[in-house]
Design a protein around this motif. Structure first.
Motif, PDB file in Angstrom:
ATOM      1  N   UNK A  61       0.802  -0.992   0.078  1.00 56.90           N
ATOM      2  CA  UNK A  61      -0.064   0.018   0.062  1.00 56.90           C
ATOM      3  C   UNK A  61       1.015   1.345  -0.010  1.00 56.90           C
ATOM      4  N   UNK A  62       2.023   1.261   0.796  1.00 62.60           N
ATOM      5  CA  UNK A  62       2.821   2.437   0.862  1.00 62.60           C
ATOM      6  C   UNK A  62       3.539   2.800  -0.271  1.00 62.60           C
ATOM      7  N   UNK A  63       3.739   1.756  -1.058  1.00 63.12           N
ATOM      8  CA  UNK A  63       4.485   2.045  -2.145  1.00 63.12           C
ATOM      9  C   UNK A  63       3.797   2.608  -3.531  1.00 63.12           C
ATOM     10  N   UNK A  64       2.670   2.681  -3.609  1.00 64.77           N
ATOM     11  CA  UNK A  64       1.917   3.065  -4.768  1.00 64.77           C
ATOM     12  C   UNK A  64       1.390   4.845  -4.267  1.00 64.77           C
ATOM     13  N   UNK A  65       1.394   5.379  -5.476  1.00 64.60           N
ATOM     14  CA  UNK A  65       1.195   6.898  -5.122  1.00 64.60           C
ATOM     15  C   UNK A  65      -0.357   7.026  -5.016  1.00 64.60           C
ATOM     16  N   UNK A  66      -1.212   6.218  -5.331  1.00 62.25           N
ATOM     17  CA  UNK A  66      -2.593   6.428  -5.306  1.00 62.25           C
ATOM     18  C   UNK A  66      -3.181   5.613  -4.139  1.00 62.25           C
ATOM     19  N   UNK A  67      -2.620   5.072  -3.231  1.00 65.07           N
ATOM     20  CA  UNK A  67      -2.842   4.467  -2.225  1.00 65.07           C
ATOM     21  C   UNK A  67      -2.720   5.326  -0.984  1.00 65.07           C
ATOM     22  N   UNK A  68      -3.552   5.424   0.108  1.00 66.42           N
ATOM     23  CA  UNK A  68      -3.202   6.192   1.384  1.00 66.42           C
ATOM     24  C   UNK A  68      -3.619   5.340   2.415  1.00 66.42           C
ATOM     25  N   UNK A  69      -2.712   5.338   3.345  1.00 70.58           N
ATOM     26  CA  UNK A  69      -3.012   4.458   4.583  1.00 70.58           C
ATOM     27  C   UNK A  69      -3.619   5.320   5.866  1.00 70.58           C
TER      28      UNK A  69
END
Lengths: 75, 417
Positions: A61-69
């Motif tokens: 999750x934290x490696x993709x620009x369009x995902x936020x945690x």
């Protein structure tokens, strides 16, 4: 975008016919779109459903620009 | 020079979700034929047609399918790569939006040929409307019996998952795409083993570009002989060219392979450069292809001819730069983009791309020296030689070619400091 509710989330799970390793990435995208981020409760739940570790899911999750945690707001 | 509409024949002719409209215009013939002739014969036909991949690397499609089909351990997966992140490339979107049933038909045939039950289409996250269209298409296809169990009364069952890309250029690379679908960080891997041996979840997987897959129903519906009549020896068929940059009219044009030269293409379809000044340089195959100077633009639009001219046809994204723009600006723009897109899997690309970006920015600000240019060249060459995947091997090519073709642009900036 709506506020995270476990119930809404459960409906998303139902919509895709259950979460498995094969559709997890697509499903996390749906969660992201519904709530604007992928909440911790979701990571825990899908980790249990797929057998993947939470670490692995956060790692992705934290490696993709369009995902936020976490929820980002303009305050 | 004129367009040969083979894949784009139906684009805009029917409402994208209208299956009847598609069927009335010659659709589904190929799928029915494929189901009747069996997987081996399908692969044989694609091999005989000489279809090569349109995603950039140009790997032959038939042999790729045969490799996956020959693996014993299942389940197998088929992935349609619609990430289309390469700079100056937007051809796949035309097919995805304009004739989605044809792409779906291609996906079904490919899955049938290799024996995959689960298929994916991984669409660039910026194509929001395309993704929505495809999600509706899947519902329609399921209703009409083209997805699910027993397609068209056969024993063949297949499912399709529409996946939205999450904003990383590298996910267009096949192993990075596979990692992404496995819910991992998008990163390339060392080959072998190839995806056809150990791909998604360690299973045999075929990854094909949208345009490649769109060729499949055409080949099976019209027959191999008719298909091979188009194009040149060793490269049959047509190709979708995306034209952008300093031209009056940008767009996507389908041309028979070898039907004209780059100059003719730019003059006739792009109606010349935006300002009317002559062309300075062209990238014929997307942002990672080497620059061609004006003198080399007489080459035909074939893989061979463009390679002989000193570049690659790649994704066939033709980017035009006109006289008056500086090679330093061109290189800086490209490195700015690629500089934030390395996956970090291998050192040459991870470190090289950042160093190269730093050097070019230094040069651009007028603080560069001739040694800096030499270093740019050395790092670029090291990246090409030692990187794991296509990105690291290719992004330095436009830089190296710019240094060779337009040294005066770099010297001018350095001398004027």
């Amino acid at each position: 975008m709506q506020k995270f509710k476990m119930e809404t989330y459960q409906n998303l799970v139902k919509d895709v016919g259950g979460v498995t390793a094969e559709n997890l990435f697509m499903f996390l995208g749906k969660v992201q779109e519904a709530f604007g981020y992928v909440p911790r409760e979701v990571v825990r739940d899908v980790a249990a459903r797929t057998g993947f570790s939470e670490t692995r899911i956060y790692g992705a999750l934290t490696s993709y620009r369009d995902f936020k945690v976490r929820l980002e707001c303009d305050d | 020079m004129k367009e040969t509409k083979l894949l784009t024949r139906r684009v805009g002719k029917y409402e994208p979700l209208d299956l009847k409209g598609y069927e009335a215009d010659g659709g589904l013939v190929a799928l029915k034929r494929a189901l009747a002739m069996g997987p081996e014969s399908v692969i044989e036909e694609i091999k005989r047609a000489g279809l090569v991949g349109r995603g950039g690397a140009g790997f032959p499609t038939g042999p790729k399918w045969a490799m996956a089909a020959g693996e014993e351990q299942g389940p197998k997966y088929f992935i349609c790569n619609a990430e289309e992140g390469e700079l100056g490339t937007f051809k796949d979107k035309v097919l995805l939006d304009g004739d989605p049933w044809m792409v779906l038909e291609g996906i079904l045939i490919a899955a049938y040929a290799i024996g995959a039950k689960q298929t994916y289409i991984y669409i660039n996250g910026e194509y929001e409307q395309t993704i929505q269209l495809w999600e509706k298409l899947v519902v329609e296809a399921r209703k009409a019996g083209f997805l699910g169990d027993g397609i068209l009364g056969s024993k063949f069952s297949v499912n399709l998952q529409v996946v939205k890309g999450k904003g990383l250029y590298i996910t267009g690379e096949e192993f990075a795409l596979i990692s992404s679908l496995e819910t991992r960080r998008a990163a390339s891997r060392l080959k072998p083993p190839y995806p056809t041996q150990k791909g998604l979840f360690g299973r045999p997987t075929v990854v094909n570009n949208v345009e490649t897959i769109a060729n499949v129903p055409v080949i099976l519906a019209n027959g191999v002989e008719a298909y091979r009549k188009l194009g040149v020896e060793g490269e049959p068929g047509t190709r979708l060219f995306s034209l952008s940059g300093a031209v009056k009219e940008s767009g996507v044009y389908e041309l028979e392979v070898g039907s004209g030269t780059l100059t003719e293409f730019i003059d006739e379809f792009g109606r010349g450069t935006s300002s009317g000044r002559p062309v300075k340089a062209v990238q014929p195959g997307g942002g990672t292809s080497a620059l061609l100077a004006r003198a080399s633009l007489g080459c035909k639009l074939t893989t061979q001819a463009i390679r002989q001219a000193g570049s690659e046809i790649g994704t066939a994204g033709v980017i035009v730069y006109e006289e008056g723009s500086s090679a330093v600006d061109i290189v800086k723009g490209l490195l700015k983009f690629y500089g934030s897109e390395s996956c970090g899997r291998c050192a040459p690309c991870r470190i090289g791309v950042v160093r190269m970006r730093e050097i070019i920015e230094k040069v651009f600000q007028g603080e560069g020296t001739t040694e800096d240019l030499e270093q740019l060249r050395q790092i670029g060459k090291a990246c090409v030689a030692a990187s794991t995947c296509g990105m690291g091997q290719a992004f330095p090519l436009p830089v190296l070619s710019a240094l060779e073709l337009f040294p005066q642009d770099f010297e001018a900036v350095i001398e004027n400091r």
